[in-house]
Design a protein around this motif. Structure first.
Motif, PDB file in Angstrom:
ATOM      1  N   PHE A 150       0.846  -1.192   0.000  1.00 33.95           N
ATOM      2  CA  PHE A 150       0.000   0.000   0.000  1.00 33.95           C
ATOM      3  C   PHE A 150       0.886   1.247   0.000  1.00 33.95           C
ATOM      4  O   PHE A 150       2.014   1.222   0.509  1.00 33.95           O
ATOM      5  CB  PHE A 150      -0.906   0.020   1.237  1.00 33.95           C
ATOM      6  N   SER A 151       0.383   2.337  -0.551  1.00 35.87           N
ATOM      7  CA  SER A 151       1.123   3.600  -0.539  1.00 35.87           C
ATOM      8  C   SER A 151       0.617   4.474   0.606  1.00 35.87           C
ATOM      9  O   SER A 151      -0.437   4.204   1.193  1.00 35.87           O
ATOM     10  CB  SER A 151       0.927   4.337  -1.865  1.00 35.87           C
ATOM     11  N   ASP A 154      -2.776   5.682   0.099  1.00 37.97           N
ATOM     12  CA  ASP A 154      -3.843   4.693   0.306  1.00 37.97           C
ATOM     13  C   ASP A 154      -4.406   4.726   1.724  1.00 37.97           C
ATOM     14  O   ASP A 154      -5.547   4.312   1.953  1.00 37.97           O
ATOM     15  CB  ASP A 154      -3.322   3.269   0.037  1.00 37.97           C
ATOM     16  N   ARG A 157      -7.701   6.339   2.036  1.00 36.10           N
ATOM     17  CA  ARG A 157      -8.759   5.912   1.110  1.00 36.10           C
ATOM     18  C   ARG A 157      -9.764   5.027   1.853  1.00 36.10           C
ATOM     19  O   ARG A 157      -9.415   4.328   2.809  1.00 36.10           O
ATOM     20  CB  ARG A 157      -8.166   5.128  -0.056  1.00 36.10           C
ATOM     21  N   THR A 159     -11.905   1.785   2.464  1.00 37.75           N
ATOM     22  CA  THR A 159     -11.538   0.390   2.183  1.00 37.75           C
ATOM     23  C   THR A 159     -12.345  -0.214   1.035  1.00 37.75           C
ATOM     24  O   THR A 159     -11.842  -1.084   0.318  1.00 37.75           O
ATOM     25  CB  THR A 159     -11.732  -0.479   3.439  1.00 37.75           C
ATOM     26  N   PHE A 162     -10.879  -0.636  -2.577  1.00 35.07           N
ATOM     27  CA  PHE A 162      -9.855  -1.614  -2.943  1.00 35.07           C
ATOM     28  C   PHE A 162     -10.484  -2.874  -3.527  1.00 35.07           C
ATOM     29  O   PHE A 162     -11.543  -3.326  -3.084  1.00 35.07           O
ATOM     30  CB  PHE A 162      -9.014  -1.975  -1.715  1.00 35.07           C
ATOM     31  N   TRP A 166      -6.604  -6.757  -3.002  1.00 32.62           N
ATOM     32  CA  TRP A 166      -6.138  -5.792  -2.000  1.00 32.62           C
ATOM     33  C   TRP A 166      -6.927  -5.919  -0.705  1.00 32.62           C
ATOM     34  O   TRP A 166      -6.409  -5.635   0.377  1.00 32.62           O
ATOM     35  CB  TRP A 166      -6.237  -4.372  -2.561  1.00 32.62           C
TER      36      TRP A 166
END
Length: 648
Positions: A150-151, A154, A157, A159, A162, A166
């Protein structure tokens, strides 16, 4: 020490024994792989360990207050909050302990309850919180999530944004964050790319608790576990060592089993032939009935060979002839948003016989490049020229979606097979995990993974000379991967592929194309060479071409450029290094022999019969001097050779 212990656990579904008198002990420090054929009951066993299923018989004993984290193969989804907040749910146990601390604190303030007992309980909970990592939860959560791919963007974001793969990474991350005493992981690598698998491998190597996992990634297992449990026929057997060692031991066992199996099959066939031939004749009825009793007894104890240990091989149809140049890609660029190129001005030449792996992190453009080369994506700039006689076969993760209808698996595959391979179709289907009556399933009832395996097999049966494969090992077990790998190695054409299975990549690749941040690099060597180069660049031993171009180093004269160090040169260097090492070994042996000779001569000189005789003493002394001169020469050669080795 935390532990889960089984004692003579049994479980049956209908008339089928899933587990028969299974005993096992998982404790802190256990590093276990669970293996067995598809349907052997691995997932069921893990669920019993996690306390989700109760066995029919036997005992499951777990240490009091033990923390167990269980990750299923699939099916977990998350929604309703950000990734950061979802990760924080992994620390629910810590929040409960914190509430208990506050409650104890209130009781201490009011003076209610036994003060000594309350203080001891307070200290115990504080220690438990510290040991669990709860106080470092924010840092831990970020480290685990970033490690699994993950970045930082992310983290905030929702959930539900995804995808399924992911979503399982989120579940895996939460299992690891809990810092449990025992980790139970069912196929944790299924949704991980190479980088995330590498991170998980390091995590498990440093993990102080115990873990048991199921995985079809041999490389991953070999680098994480130290014992294997095989579940077969309801029985569980332990093999110490890594997975490769287990396979070698099992292969030796299998040789004996196969001999017994073949002997038994001959006897079964002999009895069956007699019954078929004479069973209806009145004069032979008694003998036929006796043979039937013997056959029934044999079948009760029939030897079964594990499907994952059967050796099945197949070859592709001969690849049509093509020229030396298979494909030339010139200035290929691709953008999805019109601003940033996923692939930027890529030049690539594919030659006949290449086994090129495309490497890079998720989103680097690997699948995009394969789609472009396969002609599935025409929205790009640049030019692709195919060589003469090139015929392309393309497998992607979308290939499964194209399989529909009421045909059976056997019918679908036979349609794609050349006539000469029709007799081998059942074996090939067996290699791709369709065994027995499975081949009569209709396509419309198959799962996505089953359809994917059929699509791959259909492709491999076509007479083509350029294979483009995007994750061909997904949905395959180890045995199936081995069959595919052997077939690809023997394939007479060219292969360009993407895979997240490091062992598969290392065995197959002859060149590496790296995609990163829109840029590319080509490494004219296998994957091990590529990984070593990256490590050397990271450690400053070699400067990457990017570092040179961007002038990130001041003293380039003392460091070799990655663009200058070719694969051929590296092979020459390795060969020269091995020669020097052998020369050093030879010199050390000669030095040892001469020193032994000198010792013998000195002992001889010390004996009365020699030193009392001038003639003999002079002769021995000359012998010693000759040996010393030889030793001096050998030591000088050793020093010079050792200095040469240091240059490497």
């Amino acid at each position: 020490m935390a532990f889960i212990q089984f004692s003579q656990v049994s479980l049956a579904y209908g008339d089928r024994d899933i587990l028969k008198d299974v005993s096992v002990n998982l404790a802190s420090g256990s590093k276990v792989a669970l293996t067995g054929v598809n349907g052997a009951g691995k997932s069921t066993l893990i669920k019993i360990m996690a306390g989700l299923i109760q066995p029919d018989e036997g005992q499951r004993v777990a240490q009091k207050d033990i923390r167990i984290a269980y990750l299923p193969q699939s099916g977990l989804t998350h929604k309703g909050c950000s990734l950061r907040d979802e990760a924080d749910k992994a620390f629910e146990f810590g929040y409960k302990l914190t509430e208990e601390l506050e409650k104890i604190g209130d009781e201490l303030k009011t003076g209610s309850g036994n003060q000594k007992v309350l203080l001891e309980k307070h200290d115990k909970i504080l220690t438990e919180l510290e040991d669990s990592g709860f106080n470092r939860r924010k840092i831990t959560a970020e480290q685990v999530l970033l490690g699994l791919g993950f970045s930082k963007d992310d983290l905030d974001r929702n959930t539900e944004e995804f995808s399924g793969g992911w979503q399982m990474r989120i579940a895996l991350a939460k299992s690891l964050m809990v810092n449990p005493d025992i980790l139970l992981l069912d196929e944790p690598t299924n949704y991980l790319d190479l980088e995330a698998r590498g991170w998980l491998e390091k995590f498990l190597n440093n993990y102080k608790g115990g873990f048991l996992l199921v995985s079809h990634d041999r490389y991953f297992l070999d680098h994480t576990i130290n014992e294997v449990y095989e579940l077969f026929g309801g029985e569980l057997r332990r093999y110490p060592g890594n997975f490769t060692h287990y396979e070698k031991v099992r292969e030796i066992e299998l040789e004996t089993l196969i001999k017994e199996y073949e002997k038994q099959q001959e006897e079964i066939q002999h009895l069956q032939d007699f019954i078929n031939r004479f069973g209806y004749k009145a004069t032979k009825a008694a003998q036929a009935q006796e043979r039937q009793k013997m056959l029934d007894k044999l079948l009760e104890k029939e030897i079964v060979i594990p499907e994952n240990l059967k050796k099945i091989h197949f070859k592709f149809p001969p690849a049509p002839h093509s020229g030396r140049l298979v494909a030339t890609l010139s200035e290929i660029s691709k953008s999805y948003d019109g601003c940033k190129n996923v692939i930027n001005n890529l030049d690539l030449v594919l030659e006949n016989g290449d086994r090129l792996v495309v490497a890079g992190q998720n989103g680097a453009g690997k699948s995009t490049l394969l789609r472009i080369l396969a002609g599935e994506d025409g929205d790009f700039s640049g030019e692709i020229k195919l060589g003469s006689g090139v015929s392309i076969g393309y497998f992607s993760q979308d290939s499964a979606e194209k399989l529909t209808g009421n045909q059976t698996i056997l019918e679908v595959v036979e349609e794609s097979a050349p006539l000469e391979l029709i007799p081998k179709i059942r074996d090939m289907l067996g290699a791709f995990l369709f065994r027995g009556d499975d081949v009569f399933k209709t396509v419309n009832v198959l799962s996505g993974g089953e359809k994917s395996r059929i699509a791959l097999l259909k492709l491999l049966l076509k007479p083509i000379n350029l294979l483009i494969l995007d994750e061909p090992t997904n949905h395959l077990d180890m045995h199936s991967k081995d069959v595919l790998l052997k077939a690809l190695k023997d394939f007479g054409g060219t292969v360009i592929f993407v895979s997240h299975d490091r062992g598969f990549i290392e065995e197959l690749s002859t060149r590496v194309l790296e995609l990163k941040d829109g840029k590319y690099r080509i490494f004219p060597g296998d994957y091990k060479y590529y990984i070593q180069r990256l490590e050397d660049e990271s450690n400053g031993l070699i400067v990457s071409s990017e570092a040179i171009n961007e002038k990130k180093t001041e003293n380039l004269s003392t460091i070799k450029s990655a663009t200058q160090l070719s694969w051929e040169e590296q092979k020459r260097i390795d060969s020269e290094k091995r020669k020097i090492e052998k020369a050093i070994e030879k010199l050390e042996l000669q030095i040892s022999e001469e020193e032994e000779k000198k010792k013998v001569a000195e002992n001889k000189l010390a004996s009365p019969e020699v030193y009392s005789n001038g003639e003999k003493a002079k002769s021995v002394q000359q012998e010693i001097e000759k040996i010393e001169k030889k030793l001096e020469e050998l030591n000088q050669q050793w020093e010079e050779t050792a200095l040469r080795l240091e240059e490497f």
